[in-house]
Design an enzyme around this catalytic site. Structure first.
Site, PDB file in Angstrom:
ATOM      1  N   HIS A 139      19.158  72.155 -74.614  1.00 22.95           N
ATOM      2  CA  HIS A 139      20.300  72.338 -75.385  1.00 22.95           C
ATOM      3  C   HIS A 139      21.551  72.216 -74.434  1.00 22.95           C
ATOM      4  CE1 HIS A 139      17.494  73.331 -78.713  1.00 22.95           C
ATOM      5  NE2 HIS A 139      18.486  73.502 -79.477  1.00 22.95           N
ATOM      6  N   HIS A 144      16.375  81.438 -74.454  1.00 22.29           N
ATOM      7  CA  HIS A 144      16.741  81.160 -73.173  1.00 22.29           C
ATOM      8  C   HIS A 144      17.213  82.215 -72.292  1.00 22.29           C
ATOM      9  CE1 HIS A 144      15.709  76.967 -72.770  1.00 22.29           C
ATOM     10  NE2 HIS A 144      16.564  76.646 -73.801  1.00 22.29           N
TER      11      HIS A 144
END
Length: 215
Positions: free
Chosen positions: A132, A181
């Site tokens: 991302h 993450h």
């Protein structure tokens, strides 16, 4: 002279981004960022609330998949039909496609598992670097670069950079907040994408200069 300085700046940035990514990757490989990562995750997730979770899910949604494709198509159409960019579209597609491929290669190389502290959403795949973050940095970074010269006013350029930076940052933070993450994944994603973007711009300008000389 001005063109040479721009080329030198792109080369310097690509070197700095590459060195930064190499350092983060080395620290990740030797598990030197575990305390840092977990501390930041706990701090960010300390603000958890239903309303904020909805906001973060929105930002993470516009960082990949159909929303990114739709945004990219709109930008391509704008560049092609409104600004009459032709060659610049090659750079745009090259940066986005290359960034995605680089992310896949790096994830397979590092095989880092995702955080297991507190996941608000569930996703599969490896963690380092954040796809991302790389995708957002590449998309909004190359868009800002191509639109920059068409905005003569300094305040307009400042808004362009601020808006792009805010989107990229929000997408990165959303990945940490949602627990999918580590912060070092996001930082590594920014650095890897920054290297790719700066290198691509340098190659594009070099090609553009040679083409101009042949004309």
């Amino acid at each position: 002279m001005k063109f040479t300085l721009k080329l030198s700046a792109a080369l310097l940035l690509s070197i700095l981004f590459a060195a930064g990514f190499g350092l983060v990757a080395l620290l990740v490989g030797f598990h030197r960022l575990n305390v840092f990562d977990r501390s930041i995750i706990r701090f960010v997730q300390g603000f958890e609330s239903p309303a904020l979770s909805h906001v973060m899910k929105f930002f993470t949604a516009i960082g990949v998949g159909f929303p990114v494709t739709a945004i990219a198509v709109v930008i391509v159409l704008f560049l092609f039909f409104v600004l009459k960019h032709r060659r610049e579209l090659i750079l745009f597609v090259f940066v986005l496609g290359g960034s995605q491929l680089l992310n896949v290669v790096l994830k397979l190389a590092f095989h880092r598992e995702r955080p297991d502290i507190h996941r608000i959403i569930q996703v599969a795949g490896y963690s380092f670097p954040s796809g991302h973050s790389m995708g957002a940095f590449s998309l909004y970074g190359v868009s800002a670069y191509l639109l920059w010269k068409h905005i003569p006013a300094r305040w307009g350029r400042a808004i362009l950079i601020a808006a792009g930076a805010a989107l990229v940052s929000a997408i990165g933070v959303s990945r940490i907040y949602l627990g999918v993450h580590y912060p070092s994944d996001v930082i590594g994603g920014y650095l890897a994408s920054g290297f790719w973007l700066a290198s691509s711009i340098r190659v594009y300008r070099k090609y553009d200069k040679r083409r101009a000389n042949r004309s």
